[in-house]
Scaffold this motif. Structure first.
Motif, PDB file in Angstrom:
ATOM      1  N   VAL A 189       1.089  -0.960   0.147  1.00 37.38           N
ATOM      2  CA  VAL A 189       0.264  -0.095   0.273  1.00 37.38           C
ATOM      3  C   VAL A 189       1.284   1.166   0.105  1.00 37.38           C
ATOM      4  CG1 VAL A 189      -1.649   1.088   1.052  1.00 37.38           C
ATOM      5  CG2 VAL A 189      -2.212  -1.296   1.191  1.00 37.38           C
ATOM      6  N   ILE A 190       0.737   2.247  -1.213  1.00 40.20           N
ATOM      7  CA  ILE A 190       1.099   3.559  -0.635  1.00 40.20           C
ATOM      8  C   ILE A 190       0.512   4.081  -0.379  1.00 40.20           C
ATOM      9  CG2 ILE A 190       2.229   5.296  -2.730  1.00 40.20           C
ATOM     10  CD1 ILE A 190       2.461   3.438  -4.434  1.00 40.20           C
ATOM     11  N   TYR A 191       1.347   4.996   1.472  1.00 38.36           N
ATOM     12  CA  TYR A 191       1.035   6.019   1.962  1.00 38.36           C
ATOM     13  C   TYR A 191       1.269   7.789   1.591  1.00 38.36           C
ATOM     14  CZ  TYR A 191      -1.385   2.179   4.510  1.00 38.36           C
ATOM     15  OH  TYR A 191      -1.403   1.056   5.219  1.00 38.36           O
ATOM     16  N   VAL A 192       0.210   8.471   1.478  1.00 45.22           N
ATOM     17  CA  VAL A 192       0.731   9.832   1.314  1.00 45.22           C
ATOM     18  C   VAL A 192       0.322  10.615   2.181  1.00 45.22           C
ATOM     19  CG1 VAL A 192      -1.694  10.793   0.269  1.00 45.22           C
ATOM     20  CG2 VAL A 192       0.911  12.197  -0.384  1.00 45.22           C
ATOM     21  N   ARG A 193       1.389  11.996   2.642  1.00 47.12           N
ATOM     22  CA  ARG A 193       1.110  13.057   4.056  1.00 47.12           C
ATOM     23  C   ARG A 193       1.572  14.525   2.595  1.00 47.12           C
ATOM     24  NH1 ARG A 193       5.247  14.777   6.197  1.00 47.12           N
ATOM     25  NH2 ARG A 193       7.231  13.920   6.224  1.00 47.12           N
ATOM     26  N   ASP A 194       0.745  14.869   3.469  1.00 43.32           N
ATOM     27  CA  ASP A 194       0.557  16.774   2.942  1.00 43.32           C
ATOM     28  C   ASP A 194       1.849  17.329   3.505  1.00 43.32           C
ATOM     29  OD1 ASP A 194       0.866  19.292   2.936  1.00 43.32           O
ATOM     30  OD2 ASP A 194      -1.664  19.781   3.692  1.00 43.32           O
TER      31      ASP A 194
END
Ligand code: FES
Length: 109
Positions: free
Chosen positions: A101-106
Motif C-alpha cells: 500500500v502506498i501512503y501519502v501525507r501533506d
C-alpha cells in the motif's frame, strides 16, 4: 511503521514499473510514478499552464515526465523543472510503502 498522519493513496500493484497512475489525496490529483521500483508522487498539474502532467509520457530512462501541452519536463524524484517553458518545480508529496500500500501525507504537515 506508524500510519499516523499518512493517508492511503493506492496499491503498489496499480503503478507498474515505468508507469504512472492518477490518485487523489483530499481534493488534489496526484500523478504517482514507479521509477525503478521506487514510488514518487507529484501534483498532477504542470507549473507552466496547469495542464495535467499525467497526460504526458514518463521516460523511465531519465526519470522525467513530460507535459504534452508545451513540452516542459520534470524530474519525478524532486519535481524540479528540467526545461522551458516551465521554471517552477511541481509540488512533490511524501510517500511511504507498507504491505503493498502506498501512503501519502501533506508535504506541509
Ligand atoms: S502547460 Fe505544461 S508545458 Fe505548458
Amino acid at each position: 511503521m506508524s500510519t499516523e498522519g499518512w493517508t492511503v493513496l493506492c496499491a503498489t500493484a496499480e503503478v507498474l514499473p515505468g508507469e504512472t497512475h492518477v490518485a487523489w489525496f483530499d481534493d488534489v490529483a496526484l500523478v504517482v510514478i514507479n521509477f525503478d521500483g521506487m514510488f514518487y508522487a507529484l501534483e498532477d498539474r504542470c507549473t507552466h499552464d496547469e495542464f495535467e502532467l499525467s497526460a504526458g509520457p514518463f521516460d523511465p530512462g531519465t526519470g522525467q515526465i513530460e507535459c504534452v501541452l508545451h513540452g516542459a519536463r520534470f524530474d519525478v524524484r524532486s519535481g524540479e523543472a528540467m526545461c522551458a517553458p516551465a521554471y517552477e518545480p511541481v509540488r512533490k508529496y511524501p510517500l511511504k510503502v507498507e504491505d503493498g500500500v502506498i501512503y501519502v501525507r501533506d508535504p506541509d504537515a
